[in-house]
Design a protein around this motif. Structure first.
Motif, short mmCIF file in Angstrom:
data_model
loop_
_atom_site.label_atom_id
_atom_site.label_comp_id
_atom_site.label_asym_id
_atom_site.label_seq_id
_atom_site.Cartn_x
_atom_site.Cartn_y
_atom_site.Cartn_z
N MET A 226 -2.99 5.99 -1.49
CA MET A 226 -3.59 6.15 -0.17
C MET A 226 -4.06 4.80 0.37
O MET A 226 -3.92 4.51 1.55
CB MET A 226 -4.77 7.13 -0.27
CG MET A 226 -5.44 7.41 1.06
SD MET A 226 -4.44 8.45 2.14
CE MET A 226 -4.75 10.05 1.39
N ARG A 227 -4.61 3.95 -0.54
CA ARG A 227 -5.04 2.62 -0.08
C ARG A 227 -3.86 1.80 0.43
O ARG A 227 -3.96 1.10 1.43
CB ARG A 227 -5.76 1.88 -1.22
CG ARG A 227 -7.21 2.33 -1.44
CD ARG A 227 -7.95 1.37 -2.35
NE ARG A 227 -7.40 1.41 -3.71
CZ ARG A 227 -7.81 2.26 -4.65
NH1 ARG A 227 -8.75 3.14 -4.36
NH2 ARG A 227 -7.28 2.24 -5.85
N GLU A 228 -2.73 1.89 -0.29
CA GLU A 228 -1.53 1.14 0.14
C GLU A 228 -1.06 1.61 1.51
O GLU A 228 -0.64 0.81 2.36
CB GLU A 228 -0.42 1.31 -0.89
CG GLU A 228 -0.72 0.62 -2.21
CD GLU A 228 0.37 0.89 -3.24
OE1 GLU A 228 1.42 1.42 -2.86
OE2 GLU A 228 0.15 0.58 -4.43
N VAL A 229 -1.10 2.91 1.74
CA VAL A 229 -0.70 3.46 3.04
C VAL A 229 -1.65 2.95 4.12
O VAL A 229 -1.21 2.52 5.21
CB VAL A 229 -0.70 5.00 3.01
CG1 VAL A 229 -0.53 5.58 4.42
CG2 VAL A 229 0.39 5.52 2.10
N ALA A 230 -2.95 2.97 3.83
CA ALA A 230 -3.94 2.53 4.82
C ALA A 230 -3.74 1.05 5.17
O ALA A 230 -3.77 0.68 6.35
CB ALA A 230 -5.35 2.77 4.26
N VAL A 231 -3.53 0.20 4.15
CA VAL A 231 -3.33 -1.23 4.41
C VAL A 231 -2.07 -1.46 5.23
O VAL A 231 -2.07 -2.21 6.22
CB VAL A 231 -3.25 -2.01 3.07
CG1 VAL A 231 -2.81 -3.44 3.32
CG2 VAL A 231 -4.61 -1.99 2.37
N ALA A 232 -0.98 -0.80 4.87
CA ALA A 232 0.28 -0.99 5.58
C ALA A 232 0.21 -0.49 7.02
O ALA A 232 0.86 -1.04 7.92
CB ALA A 232 1.41 -0.28 4.84
N ALA A 233 -0.62 0.53 7.25
CA ALA A 233 -0.73 1.09 8.60
C ALA A 233 -1.84 0.41 9.40
O ALA A 233 -1.98 0.66 10.60
CB ALA A 233 -1.00 2.59 8.52
N GLY A 234 -2.64 -0.45 8.75
CA GLY A 234 -3.70 -1.15 9.45
C GLY A 234 -4.87 -0.27 9.81
O GLY A 234 -5.51 -0.46 10.86
N VAL B 170 0.59 6.22 10.72
CA VAL B 170 0.20 6.47 9.33
C VAL B 170 1.23 7.36 8.64
O VAL B 170 1.65 7.10 7.50
CB VAL B 170 -1.19 7.11 9.27
CG1 VAL B 170 -1.52 7.55 7.84
CG2 VAL B 170 -2.26 6.15 9.78
N GLN B 171 1.66 8.40 9.31
CA GLN B 171 2.62 9.32 8.71
C GLN B 171 3.97 8.66 8.46
O GLN B 171 4.63 8.92 7.45
CB GLN B 171 2.78 10.56 9.59
CG GLN B 171 1.50 11.42 9.62
CD GLN B 171 1.58 12.57 10.62
OE1 GLN B 171 2.49 12.62 11.45
NE2 GLN B 171 0.63 13.49 10.54
N ARG C 52 7.75 6.11 4.53
CA ARG C 52 8.48 4.93 4.09
C ARG C 52 8.09 4.53 2.67
O ARG C 52 8.92 4.09 1.87
CB ARG C 52 8.21 3.77 5.06
CG ARG C 52 8.87 2.45 4.68
CD ARG C 52 8.92 1.51 5.86
NE ARG C 52 7.64 1.35 6.52
CZ ARG C 52 6.68 0.52 6.11
NH1 ARG C 52 6.87 -0.23 5.03
NH2 ARG C 52 5.55 0.42 6.77
N LEU C 53 6.83 4.72 2.32
CA LEU C 53 6.34 4.37 0.99
C LEU C 53 6.50 5.52 -0.01
O LEU C 53 6.09 5.40 -1.16
CB LEU C 53 4.87 3.96 1.05
CG LEU C 53 4.55 2.70 1.87
CD1 LEU C 53 3.04 2.44 1.86
CD2 LEU C 53 5.30 1.50 1.31
#
Length: 329
Positions: A1-9, A33-34, A39-40
């Motif tokens: 979830m942290r990786e998704v948050a960082v990649a989505a800003g 975010v979705q 993608r991840l």
């Protein structure tokens, strides 16, 4: 979830809300975010979600239809509707065995299944089980529904009316009905739909419905009896199921009669194994069993969420599948 948050800003909290369709944010943020999550290849932790929401995100499907003729389409519709909502479906077949049913129900309770669909082989029979006081909501599909319960069945009468009215529109005027055993509720509902369509068209019911087995043999033997006599031959037959229709077409072919030129034939069930392999391919009524499964699942989710749900049995419309056996568009 942290990786998704960082990649989505965004923050972890915002990412969580976006993926769970909660919280207030712009549609652009939620979509971003979705898309990053897809993608991840991000997948939520199912056990963690179950603990947070106090739900297992699973449904049970219990059936005595071990051959799968009726239950597999129901299961397909149910599973397709639930997949979009992150819910899994467990199928349990009991073969009319009360002890096996009890064990399966206990296993579902132990696994904390959120809800249960009970699917049967006929609308006028309950599964041979005694339901204990379950901690989950229950929906019945193509089976007898107890008083105060929630059930979904195909509209057999409406489907029969649809088929017969189509034959009338094609100009057929001597339409007979060959169907299954008289102790089936569906047989009487389909006969009623046939009669209603003929009454509305001002046409007679020649000799009443012909009752017998759900088999090709019965369709064949009845066809031989009906059409061996040249006087007052029917110009159309509405059959109570596709097996009867297949047998009837075989009899007509051996008697030198053409389908649909001499006799139009319509079946019921849209069992594609029989309908498409008939010669000519069989026009038939589809009971929309996948749709029944879908509606049952969505209703069950509403019950799980505590939303008000209409009690009683809901008859879902059937549709006519056009093939060559009755001619016309």
């Amino acid at each position: 979830m942290r990786e998704v948050a960082v990649a989505a800003g965004v923050s972890v909290a915002t990412a969580s809300k976006a993926l769970n369709e909660r919280g207030r944010m712009t549609p652009e943020t939620r979509q971003r975010v979705q898309e990053v999550a897809r993608r991840l290849s991000f997948r939520p932790n199912a056990m963690a979600q179950a603990l947070v929401h106090q739900r297992s995100f699973t449904l049970g499907l219990l059936t005595n239809d071990t051959y799968g003729r009726f239950t597999l389409p129901v299961a397909a519709g149910l599973s397709a509707a639930m997949a979009d909502r992150g819910v899994s479906v467990f199928l349990c077949a009991i073969e009319d065995d009360p002890e096996r049913a009890r064990l399966n129900l206990e296993a579902m309770e132990d696994k904390r299944v959120d809800g249960l669909v009970i699917a049967g082989k006929r609308v006028d029979r309950a599964l041979p089980i005694t339901l204990p006081a379950l901690s989950m909501p229950v929906v019945h599909v193509n089976a007898e529904c107890p008083e105060g319960g929630v059930g979904f069945v195909p509209d057999d009468e409406g489907g029969a009316h649809l088929a017969t009215a189509h034959l009338v529109r094609l100009g057929r005027r001597h339409i007979v009905h060959i169907t299954g055993p008289e102790n089936f509720a569906a047989v009487h509902l389909r006969s009623a739909g046939w009669r209603r369509a003929l009454d509305q068209a001002g046409l007679p019911c020649p000799g009443g419905a012909l009752f017998g087995d759900w088999s090709e043999r019965f369709g064949y033997e009845t066809g031989q009896r009906l059409f061996s006599v040249r006087a007052e031959r029917p110009d159309a037959v509405f059959c109570g199921n596709d097996q009867i229709a297949r047998g009837l077409i075989d009899a007509l072919t051996l008697l030198g009669l053409r389908v649909p030129e001499d006799v139009a034939v319509v079946g019921f069930d849209n069992w594609e194994l029989f309908a498409q392999a008939a010669r000519p391919p069989l026009t038939t009524v589809d009971m929309e069993l996948k749709g029944l499964g879908r509606e049952a699942g969505l209703t069950l989710l509403d019950m799980i969420d505590g939303k008000p749900v209409e009690r009683g049995v809901r008859r879902q419309p059937c549709r006519l599948v056009m093939r060559r056996s009755c001619g016309g568009p």
